[in-house]
Design a protein around this motif. Sequence first.
Motif, PDB file in Angstrom:
ATOM      1  N   ARG A   7       0.947  -1.188   0.001  1.00 52.17           N
ATOM      2  CA  ARG A   7      -0.031   0.047   0.155  1.00 52.17           C
ATOM      3  C   ARG A   7       0.782   1.268   0.085  1.00 52.17           C
ATOM      4  O   ARG A   7       0.411   2.244  -0.384  1.00 52.17           O
ATOM      5  CB  ARG A   7      -1.124   0.013   1.225  1.00 52.17           C
ATOM      6  N   SER A  11       0.925   4.222  -2.890  1.00 54.60           N
ATOM      7  CA  SER A  11       0.616   5.635  -2.354  1.00 54.60           C
ATOM      8  C   SER A  11       1.739   6.512  -3.013  1.00 54.60           C
ATOM      9  O   SER A  11       1.560   7.545  -3.443  1.00 54.60           O
ATOM     10  CB  SER A  11       0.570   5.580  -0.959  1.00 54.60           C
ATOM     11  N   LYS A  75      -5.986   9.590   1.128  1.00 58.04           N
ATOM     12  CA  LYS A  75      -5.265   8.405   0.599  1.00 58.04           C
ATOM     13  C   LYS A  75      -6.341   7.666  -0.155  1.00 58.04           C
ATOM     14  O   LYS A  75      -6.392   6.507  -0.163  1.00 58.04           O
ATOM     15  CB  LYS A  75      -5.548   7.481   2.083  1.00 58.04           C
ATOM     16  N   ARG A  76      -6.584   8.610  -1.358  1.00 60.13           N
ATOM     17  CA  ARG A  76      -7.254   7.922  -2.363  1.00 60.13           C
ATOM     18  C   ARG A  76      -6.733   8.009  -3.941  1.00 60.13           C
ATOM     19  O   ARG A  76      -5.710   8.874  -3.900  1.00 60.13           O
ATOM     20  CB  ARG A  76      -8.727   8.708  -2.492  1.00 60.13           C
TER      21      ARG A  76
END
Length: 101
Positions: A7, A11, A75-76
């Motif tokens: 993740r 990111s 956090k999209r």
Amino acid sequence: MTNGSARVERSLGDLVATLLLIGFSVGAAVVLFFVSLMWAIGNHDNTVAIVLGGYLPLALAVIGAVAGIVALSRKRRALWYPLIALVLSIALWLVAASIAR
């Protein structure tokens, strides 16, 4: 590789892509603005073409940049906002160029 590190990598890639697209979108909007101002120098002053080709790409770039930064903070996936702003800016400039001729 654990799920948490995957993740973080995604990111980081999204962050880099979004920041590059924001920079490119704002830079392209500034170039399109100055090119559309050159239409005002010609014999035919067309205010609609100048607004469509000059001011709206700047506004779209700012909106895309703000939306991208907000999406990054939440956090999209954020790279779509400046990308859509860039594509719409170029499309509007092409419409304005066809009006100005």
